[in-house]
Scaffold this motif. Sequence first.
Motif, mmCIF file in Angstrom:
data_model
loop_
_atom_site.group_PDB
_atom_site.id
_atom_site.type_symbol
_atom_site.label_atom_id
_atom_site.label_comp_id
_atom_site.label_asym_id
_atom_site.label_seq_id
_atom_site.Cartn_x
_atom_site.Cartn_y
_atom_site.Cartn_z
ATOM 1 N N PHE A 285 40.496 37.061 62.796
ATOM 2 C CA PHE A 285 39.988 37.184 61.433
ATOM 3 C C PHE A 285 39.590 35.820 60.892
ATOM 4 C CE2 PHE A 285 41.356 41.422 61.642
ATOM 5 C CZ PHE A 285 40.911 42.113 60.525
ATOM 6 N N GLU A 286 38.472 35.797 60.210
ATOM 7 C CA GLU A 286 37.985 34.593 59.549
ATOM 8 C C GLU A 286 38.702 34.449 58.208
ATOM 9 O OE1 GLU A 286 33.782 33.082 57.491
ATOM 10 O OE2 GLU A 286 33.858 34.934 58.672
ATOM 11 N N HIS A 287 39.162 33.264 57.907
ATOM 12 C CA HIS A 287 39.795 33.013 56.621
ATOM 13 C C HIS A 287 38.695 32.688 55.612
ATOM 14 C CE1 HIS A 287 44.071 32.757 58.039
ATOM 15 N NE2 HIS A 287 43.404 32.739 59.170
ATOM 16 N N VAL A 288 38.575 33.538 54.604
ATOM 17 C CA VAL A 288 37.488 33.407 53.637
ATOM 18 C C VAL A 288 38.053 33.226 52.240
ATOM 19 C CG1 VAL A 288 35.936 34.802 55.054
ATOM 20 C CG2 VAL A 288 37.334 35.918 53.293
ATOM 21 N N THR A 289 37.207 32.724 51.346
ATOM 22 C CA THR A 289 37.578 32.543 49.948
ATOM 23 C C THR A 289 36.456 33.076 49.072
ATOM 24 O OG1 THR A 289 38.837 30.537 50.466
ATOM 25 C CG2 THR A 289 38.233 30.885 48.166
ATOM 26 N N TYR A 290 36.819 33.809 48.034
ATOM 27 C CA TYR A 290 35.813 34.273 47.074
ATOM 28 C C TYR A 290 36.353 34.072 45.671
ATOM 29 C CZ TYR A 290 38.630 38.456 48.191
ATOM 30 O OH TYR A 290 39.664 39.328 48.463
ATOM 31 N N ARG A 291 35.398 33.918 44.738
ATOM 32 C CA ARG A 291 35.769 33.575 43.361
ATOM 33 C C ARG A 291 35.695 34.803 42.461
ATOM 34 N NH1 ARG A 291 34.416 28.028 40.343
ATOM 35 N NH2 ARG A 291 36.018 27.521 41.867
ATOM 36 N N THR A 292 36.698 34.943 41.596
ATOM 37 C CA THR A 292 36.722 36.038 40.644
ATOM 38 C C THR A 292 35.923 35.685 39.390
ATOM 39 O OG1 THR A 292 38.697 35.274 39.482
ATOM 40 C CG2 THR A 292 39.027 36.623 41.460
ATOM 41 N N SER A 293 35.666 36.692 38.557
ATOM 42 C CA SER A 293 34.882 36.462 37.349
ATOM 43 C C SER A 293 35.599 35.579 36.335
ATOM 44 C CB SER A 293 34.528 37.800 36.693
ATOM 45 O OG SER A 293 35.702 38.516 36.339
ATOM 46 N N ASP A 294 36.924 35.449 36.469
ATOM 47 C CA ASP A 294 37.653 34.543 35.574
ATOM 48 C C ASP A 294 38.031 33.239 36.262
ATOM 49 O OD1 ASP A 294 39.399 35.960 37.187
ATOM 50 O OD2 ASP A 294 40.951 36.210 35.670
ATOM 51 N N GLY A 295 37.320 32.919 37.351
ATOM 52 C CA GLY A 295 37.394 31.580 37.920
ATOM 53 C C GLY A 295 38.491 31.305 38.921
ATOM 54 N N LEU A 296 39.090 32.322 39.522
ATOM 55 C CA LEU A 296 40.116 32.106 40.541
ATOM 56 C C LEU A 296 39.496 32.187 41.935
ATOM 57 C CD1 LEU A 296 43.056 34.300 39.169
ATOM 58 C CD2 LEU A 296 42.608 31.869 38.779
ATOM 59 N N ASP A 297 39.880 31.275 42.796
ATOM 60 C CA ASP A 297 39.444 31.303 44.197
ATOM 61 C C ASP A 297 40.540 31.956 45.030
ATOM 62 O OD1 ASP A 297 36.945 30.031 43.841
ATOM 63 O OD2 ASP A 297 37.952 28.089 43.713
ATOM 64 N N LEU A 298 40.232 33.114 45.591
ATOM 65 C CA LEU A 298 41.210 33.896 46.340
ATOM 66 C C LEU A 298 40.942 33.816 47.831
ATOM 67 C CD1 LEU A 298 41.369 37.143 44.162
ATOM 68 C CD2 LEU A 298 42.700 35.033 43.926
ATOM 69 N N ALA A 299 41.990 33.538 48.601
ATOM 70 C CA ALA A 299 41.895 33.486 50.051
ATOM 71 C C ALA A 299 42.237 34.857 50.624
ATOM 72 C CB ALA A 299 42.843 32.426 50.614
ATOM 73 N N ALA A 300 41.479 35.277 51.628
ATOM 74 C CA ALA A 300 41.680 36.584 52.250
ATOM 75 C C ALA A 300 41.257 36.488 53.713
ATOM 76 C CB ALA A 300 40.886 37.655 51.502
ATOM 77 N N GLY A 301 41.203 37.632 54.386
ATOM 78 C CA GLY A 301 40.808 37.655 55.795
ATOM 79 C C GLY A 301 39.647 38.595 56.028
ATOM 80 N N TYR A 302 38.732 38.199 56.917
ATOM 81 C CA TYR A 302 37.526 39.003 57.151
ATOM 82 C C TYR A 302 37.175 39.009 58.635
ATOM 83 C CZ TYR A 302 32.574 40.317 57.190
ATOM 84 O OH TYR A 302 31.366 40.911 57.465
ATOM 85 N N ARG A 303 36.752 40.174 59.085
ATOM 86 C CA ARG A 303 36.252 40.298 60.450
ATOM 87 C C ARG A 303 35.008 41.180 60.409
ATOM 88 N NH1 ARG A 303 39.381 40.859 66.053
ATOM 89 N NH2 ARG A 303 37.662 41.570 67.362
#
Length: 272
Positions: free
Chosen positions: A48-66
């Motif tokens: 799984f690729e470790h990815v980060t995406y930003r929420t509408s209130d400015g938080l950067d969340l780390a998650a996993g993607y394949r």
Amino acid sequence: MRRPVRVLLWIVGLAITAYLMVLTLLWSQQQSLIYPAPTKLNPLTGGFEHVTYRTSDGLDLAAGYRAGERGKPTIIYFHGNGADWVSSVNATDRLVPMGYGVLAAEYRGYRGNPGTPHEDGLYRDGRAALAFLATRGIAAGDVVIIGNSIGSGVAVQMASEQAPQALVLISPFASLRQLVGEKMRWAPTGLLLRDRYENAEKIVSIDAPLLLLHGNADTLIPDTHSRQLERLRDDATLVIFEGKGHDLAWHDEAEEAVLSFLQTLDKRGNAQ
């Protein structure tokens, strides 16, 4: 005033005070009770690729993607409140070999992510996860949304806002408000509860194939909640697993049921 009467009033007053203190504690601590993010993190998993995406209130969340194979839908998996995104990888390990992509979504306040979890916040997190998939060229119609336990609340909300290929709910509640009310009949939970996740109200308007999975030995969220959701949708598919509890999502039987459901959708789509 006679002494027995004074003693009785004292006891009643003490009982009322204790009751109000308990209610105050429930009000002030409800976020930690609803969202017991694990302190011990599941070990990272390969593939799984470790990815980060930003929420509408400015938080950067780390998650996993394949990424999935071409032509296969991507699963976005919203986990339960006592887990993290790595548990979603384990819950989809029979789906990945079949070519399905997986975004193991994560929440604010979980696995080192910033922020504090709450209902509106988790909806923002879900929208950010779907927006991330869009940046990878994956449209909502090519996404299968899966929600486990409290993740069912996020999944239902996202499916009500988007038009996913399908929606799968594992050990869901009809609403968090209803569930807490059933567990704590002695408390005015309708007044105390801030986060409600009203799945039953939303699910009737969702235009996507629906699969419901529940264990009949689930003592945390009884299977009556899935049965209630099924009655609201004539086209819903409900599978009850004999002897399975609230850990149903990590049993092979549950994954096999999801896989069978998705393969049926694939065949139906190819036939059109």
